[in-house]
Design a protein around this motif. Structure first.
Motif, PDB file in Angstrom:
ATOM      1  N   LEU A 185       0.832  -1.201   0.000  1.00 37.95           N
ATOM      2  CA  LEU A 185       0.000   0.000   0.000  1.00 37.95           C
ATOM      3  C   LEU A 185       0.868   1.254   0.000  1.00 37.95           C
ATOM      4  CD1 LEU A 185      -2.683  -1.168   2.558  1.00 37.95           C
ATOM      5  CD2 LEU A 185      -3.028  -0.795   0.117  1.00 37.95           C
ATOM      6  N   GLY A 186       1.967   1.174   0.732  1.00 34.12           N
ATOM      7  CA  GLY A 186       2.896   2.310   0.798  1.00 34.12           C
ATOM      8  C   GLY A 186       3.459   2.649  -0.569  1.00 34.12           C
ATOM      9  N   LYS A 187       3.673   1.616  -1.370  1.00 33.08           N
ATOM     10  CA  LYS A 187       4.211   1.861  -2.714  1.00 33.08           C
ATOM     11  C   LYS A 187       3.110   2.339  -3.656  1.00 33.08           C
ATOM     12  CE  LYS A 187       7.755  -1.726  -2.526  1.00 33.08           C
ATOM     13  NZ  LYS A 187       7.889  -3.142  -2.916  1.00 33.08           N
ATOM     14  N   GLY A 188       1.869   2.346  -3.177  1.00 31.87           N
ATOM     15  CA  GLY A 188       0.775   2.878  -3.992  1.00 31.87           C
ATOM     16  C   GLY A 188      -0.008   1.822  -4.729  1.00 31.87           C
ATOM     17  N   ALA A 189       0.021   0.573  -4.230  1.00 30.13           N
ATOM     18  CA  ALA A 189      -0.769  -0.472  -4.887  1.00 30.13           C
ATOM     19  C   ALA A 189      -2.254  -0.166  -4.695  1.00 30.13           C
ATOM     20  CB  ALA A 189      -0.445  -1.828  -4.293  1.00 30.13           C
ATOM     21  N   VAL A 190      -3.041  -0.223  -5.792  1.00 23.84           N
ATOM     22  CA  VAL A 190      -4.466   0.067  -5.656  1.00 23.84           C
ATOM     23  C   VAL A 190      -5.310  -1.210  -5.673  1.00 23.84           C
ATOM     24  CG1 VAL A 190      -4.402   2.421  -6.495  1.00 23.84           C
ATOM     25  CG2 VAL A 190      -4.550   0.533  -8.123  1.00 23.84           C
ATOM     26  N   ASP A 191      -4.764  -2.309  -6.164  1.00 23.59           N
ATOM     27  CA  ASP A 191      -5.423  -3.596  -5.961  1.00 23.59           C
ATOM     28  C   ASP A 191      -4.378  -4.717  -5.972  1.00 23.59           C
ATOM     29  OD1 ASP A 191      -4.789  -4.008  -8.551  1.00 23.59           O
ATOM     30  OD2 ASP A 191      -6.852  -4.099  -9.309  1.00 23.59           O
ATOM     31  N   LEU A 192      -4.840  -5.929  -5.787  1.00 19.43           N
ATOM     32  CA  LEU A 192      -3.900  -7.034  -5.569  1.00 19.43           C
ATOM     33  C   LEU A 192      -3.138  -7.387  -6.838  1.00 19.43           C
ATOM     34  CD1 LEU A 192      -3.014  -8.874  -3.305  1.00 19.43           C
ATOM     35  CD2 LEU A 192      -4.702 -10.531  -4.041  1.00 19.43           C
ATOM     36  N   ALA A 193      -3.744  -7.080  -8.014  1.00 20.12           N
ATOM     37  CA  ALA A 193      -3.097  -7.449  -9.270  1.00 20.12           C
ATOM     38  C   ALA A 193      -1.994  -6.447  -9.658  1.00 20.12           C
ATOM     39  CB  ALA A 193      -4.135  -7.542 -10.388  1.00 20.12           C
ATOM     40  N   ALA A 194      -1.914  -5.328  -8.905  1.00 24.46           N
ATOM     41  CA  ALA A 194      -0.952  -4.290  -9.266  1.00 24.46           C
ATOM     42  C   ALA A 194       0.482  -4.796  -9.108  1.00 24.46           C
ATOM     43  CB  ALA A 194      -1.157  -3.063  -8.384  1.00 24.46           C
ATOM     44  N   GLU A 195       1.370  -4.127  -9.839  1.00 29.54           N
ATOM     45  CA  GLU A 195       2.764  -4.571  -9.810  1.00 29.54           C
ATOM     46  C   GLU A 195       3.383  -4.364  -8.434  1.00 29.54           C
ATOM     47  OE1 GLU A 195       6.769  -3.766 -12.427  1.00 29.54           O
ATOM     48  OE2 GLU A 195       4.785  -3.489 -13.269  1.00 29.54           O
ATOM     49  N   GLU A 196       2.921  -3.299  -7.757  1.00 30.02           N
ATOM     50  CA  GLU A 196       3.489  -2.990  -6.439  1.00 30.02           C
ATOM     51  C   GLU A 196       3.154  -4.082  -5.419  1.00 30.02           C
ATOM     52  OE1 GLU A 196       1.597  -0.996  -8.196  1.00 30.02           O
ATOM     53  OE2 GLU A 196       2.702   0.860  -8.598  1.00 30.02           O
ATOM     54  N   ALA A 197       2.131  -4.883  -5.728  1.00 27.51           N
ATOM     55  CA  ALA A 197       1.679  -5.889  -4.753  1.00 27.51           C
ATOM     56  C   ALA A 197       2.304  -7.262  -4.996  1.00 27.51           C
ATOM     57  CB  ALA A 197       0.163  -6.003  -4.790  1.00 27.51           C
ATOM     58  N   THR A 198       3.352  -7.319  -5.837  1.00 30.26           N
ATOM     59  CA  THR A 198       3.967  -8.612  -6.168  1.00 30.26           C
ATOM     60  C   THR A 198       4.410  -9.370  -4.920  1.00 30.26           C
ATOM     61  OG1 THR A 198       4.823  -7.514  -8.117  1.00 30.26           O
ATOM     62  CG2 THR A 198       5.650  -9.727  -7.669  1.00 30.26           C
ATOM     63  N   GLU A 199       5.050  -8.625  -4.019  1.00 30.53           N
ATOM     64  CA  GLU A 199       5.576  -9.289  -2.821  1.00 30.53           C
ATOM     65  C   GLU A 199       4.426  -9.775  -1.934  1.00 30.53           C
ATOM     66  OE1 GLU A 199       8.306  -6.948  -0.484  1.00 30.53           O
ATOM     67  OE2 GLU A 199       8.440  -8.638   0.921  1.00 30.53           O
ATOM     68  N   LEU A 200       3.387  -8.935  -1.865  1.00 28.55           N
ATOM     69  CA  LEU A 200       2.220  -9.323  -1.059  1.00 28.55           C
ATOM     70  C   LEU A 200       1.628 -10.628  -1.594  1.00 28.55           C
ATOM     71  CD1 LEU A 200       0.067  -8.784   1.070  1.00 28.55           C
ATOM     72  CD2 LEU A 200      -1.102  -7.311  -0.569  1.00 28.55           C
ATOM     73  N   ARG A 201       1.543 -10.720  -2.930  1.00 24.30           N
ATOM     74  CA  ARG A 201       0.998 -11.941  -3.528  1.00 24.30           C
ATOM     75  C   ARG A 201       1.871 -13.140  -3.184  1.00 24.30           C
ATOM     76  NH1 ARG A 201       0.021  -8.732  -8.166  1.00 24.30           N
ATOM     77  NH2 ARG A 201       1.803  -9.634  -9.229  1.00 24.30           N
ATOM     78  N   ALA A 202       3.192 -12.921  -3.228  1.00 25.11           N
ATOM     79  CA  ALA A 202       4.120 -14.015  -2.920  1.00 25.11           C
ATOM     80  C   ALA A 202       3.923 -14.488  -1.487  1.00 25.11           C
ATOM     81  CB  ALA A 202       5.556 -13.558  -3.144  1.00 25.11           C
ATOM     82  N   VAL A 203       3.770 -13.520  -0.560  1.00 24.77           N
ATOM     83  CA  VAL A 203       3.586 -13.865   0.851  1.00 24.77           C
ATOM     84  C   VAL A 203       2.289 -14.657   1.033  1.00 24.77           C
ATOM     85  CG1 VAL A 203       3.135 -12.931   3.152  1.00 24.77           C
ATOM     86  CG2 VAL A 203       4.929 -11.938   1.744  1.00 24.77           C
ATOM     87  N   LEU A 204       1.221 -14.176   0.381  1.00 28.04           N
ATOM     88  CA  LEU A 204      -0.079 -14.864   0.480  1.00 28.04           C
ATOM     89  C   LEU A 204       0.016 -16.284  -0.079  1.00 28.04           C
ATOM     90  CD1 LEU A 204      -2.572 -12.063  -0.592  1.00 28.04           C
ATOM     91  CD2 LEU A 204      -2.496 -13.200   1.617  1.00 28.04           C
ATOM     92  N   ALA A 205       0.665 -16.405  -1.243  1.00 29.47           N
ATOM     93  CA  ALA A 205       0.783 -17.722  -1.880  1.00 29.47           C
ATOM     94  C   ALA A 205       1.573 -18.670  -0.985  1.00 29.47           C
ATOM     95  CB  ALA A 205       1.470 -17.580  -3.238  1.00 29.47           C
ATOM     96  N   GLU A 206       2.653 -18.135  -0.407  1.00 33.80           N
ATOM     97  CA  GLU A 206       3.506 -18.952   0.468  1.00 33.80           C
ATOM     98  C   GLU A 206       2.704 -19.429   1.681  1.00 33.80           C
ATOM     99  OE1 GLU A 206       6.328 -21.164   1.679  1.00 33.80           O
ATOM    100  OE2 GLU A 206       6.451 -20.080  -0.228  1.00 33.80           O
ATOM    101  N   LEU A 207       1.938 -18.502   2.251  1.00 33.45           N
ATOM    102  CA  LEU A 207       1.120 -18.817   3.428  1.00 33.45           C
ATOM    103  C   LEU A 207       0.121 -19.930   3.122  1.00 33.45           C
ATOM    104  CD1 LEU A 207       0.159 -17.736   6.338  1.00 33.45           C
ATOM    105  CD2 LEU A 207      -1.654 -16.635   5.033  1.00 33.45           C
ATOM    106  N   SER A 208      -0.582 -19.783   1.995  1.00 38.62           N
ATOM    107  CA  SER A 208      -1.620 -20.783   1.707  1.00 38.62           C
ATOM    108  C   SER A 208      -1.002 -22.111   1.299  1.00 38.62           C
ATOM    109  CB  SER A 208      -2.585 -20.278   0.634  1.00 38.62           C
ATOM    110  OG  SER A 208      -1.886 -19.749  -0.443  1.00 38.62           O
ATOM    111  N   ARG A 209       0.170 -22.049   0.638  1.00 42.22           N
ATOM    112  CA  ARG A 209       0.865 -23.296   0.301  1.00 42.22           C
ATOM    113  C   ARG A 209       1.209 -24.070   1.566  1.00 42.22           C
ATOM    114  NH1 ARG A 209       3.335 -21.325  -4.279  1.00 42.22           N
ATOM    115  NH2 ARG A 209       5.024 -20.323  -3.159  1.00 42.22           N
TER     116      ARG A 209
END
Lengths: 137, 286
Positions: free
Chosen positions: B58-82
């Motif tokens: 969010l700090g980098k300005g991500a406006v939704d989950l598909a945004a490029e700024e949210a890449t790391e967030l997606r990785a963390v979520l994927a890792e968690l659910s895996r």
């Protein structure tokens, strides 16, 4: 029209089917084979179907007919080289090649015919007039 | 559904300024759901990591989950659910870990009574929903991967074709024979017959727990296909109960040779091929 070549190896006629069989080709093959059996006096026919991807009821019937013709002319027919996929398809379709003997490859087919002739000789003509070196004592 | 840049900024501020309260509430809700199946420390670590990644994005300005700024967030979520999928948590439990953030957000926003609050909350909630769905998808993906791997391993280990003697191959069948496996067994056996030029195959069903009409049908088809190719099959390893079942079901094996044990089948084949058995040889030598 394409013709299927018939090769003579010793006492055996070898037919290797490499082309798609049509009605005409099949009839021509039956005629040629019958003539060659009579002309050469061979007692075995090996039909190699390694190259055939598809064996349908038409080819199946042709093989049966050839086997019947050969049997009338006192020659044993062996179909060799059927592919696994072809065999599976035939079974799934419920087609069976009645009255046809099969072998895995040409070599096994020749062994089979040799064994059959051997057997016949011992059974019926065991008078010692036609003895080959392998058939002794 | 995307957040506006303002909203994502405000959400980042909110998450940073009320970090303790948010994390406390978050772990509370998740902990309640999992009921002690995850240690408190581990849970806290997960929540903190997720929190950090979310604030980062969010700090980098991500406006939704598909945004490029949210890449790391997606990785963390994927890792968690895996991780959770592997440890045997259910899909609901995994997704709840993310949805609990809504609860935490609500508790952090309650004090602010301005008119903007409700609008913000709905926008934030949409973001959390996206994260939850993403978790769910990763979870399903991981599970599907696991299942596919296992199915493949099962097929691999279940269909060896072994050479017993010159010109004799054997297939020891182990486990229930369904259509897919029967197909694989049939193909492999027939291919081996062609490759090795073996005129005899022994199908050993010692390891098959039950033989019903369907299994018998599969075996019969294999035998008929092998015969079409010019090879003969012998069925061995028929246990007493199986023999009774076969007769009770009225299954006809016809002229297919059946033997009680693999040894009997091998002896039968060797007799057919003309190889003399050891016993007879030794007697002759004596």
């Amino acid at each position: 029209m394409e013709r299927v070549p018939i090769l003579k190896i010793g006492d055996i006629l070898l037919v290797s089917i490499q082309v798609d069989m049509s009605d005409q080709t099949a009839v021509a093959l039956q005629e040629d084979l019958a003539e060659r059996i009579v002309a050469t006096g061979c007692h075995g026919v090996i039909i190699d179907i390694t190259a055939l991807d598809i064996v349908d009821s038409f080819v199946g019937r042709m093989l049966s007919t050839i086997a019947s013709i050969s049997r009338v002319l006192d020659a044993e027919t062996v179909v060799v080289g059927m592919r696994p996929a072809v065999a599976i398809t035939l079974v799934e379709l419920g087609l069976s090649l009645n009255g046809i003997r099969t072998a895995l490859n040409v070599e096994r087919g020749m062994e089979l015919i040799a064994a059959e002739r051997d057997h016949d000789r011992h059974d019926e003509f065991d008078d010692g007039s036609d003895v080959e070196p392998t058939a002794s004592p | 559904m995307a957040l506006s840049t303002d909203e994502s900024g405000r959400l980042a501020d909110l998450l940073t300024s009320r970090v303790d309260r948010v994390i406390q509430r978050w772990t509370e809700v998740v902990g309640e759901q999992l009921r002690g199946r995850l240690s408190q420390a581990e849970l806290l670590r997960q929540v903190q990591e997720l929190h950090r990644a979310l604030v980062d994005a969010l700090g980098k300005g991500a406006v939704d989950l598909a945004a490029e700024e949210a890449t790391e967030l997606r990785a963390v979520l994927a890792e968690l659910s895996r991780g959770q999928a592997r440890q045997g948590f259910s899909a609901t439990e995994t997704a709840t870990g993310v949805f609990a953030l809504k609860d935490a957000l609500l508790s952090a926003m309650e004090d602010d009574q301005s008119t903007r609050t409700l609008r913000d909350y709905v926008a934030f909630a949409a973001m959390v929903d996206q994260m939850g769905l993403f978790t769910f998808e990763s979870y399903v993906h991981t599970r599907e991967g696991l299942i596919a791997d296992q199915a493949e391993q099962l097929l691999e280990l279940s269909t060896p074709v072994v050479k017993l003697w010159e010109g004799v191959v054997a297939v020891p069948l182990v486990g229930t024979l369904d259509s897919a496996r029967a197909q694989v067994v049939m193909e492999r056996l027939l291919q081996t017959l062609v490759d090795t030029g073996s005129p005899y195959a022994i199908i050993d069903i010692t390891g098959v727990p039950a033989v019903d009409t369907q299994v018998a049908q599969h075996i019969l088809k294999t035998v008929v296909a092998a015969r079409l190719m010019g090879a003969d099959c012998i069925i061995s390893g028929i246990r007493p109960q199986i023999a009774q079942t076969i007769v009770a079901l009225g299954i006809e094996f016809g002229d297919i040779a059946t033997k009680a044990s693999l040894a009997d089948a091998l002896r039968h084949v060797l007799r057919l091929t003309g190889v003399e058995s050891g016993r007879r040889q030794s007697r002759r030598e004596a």
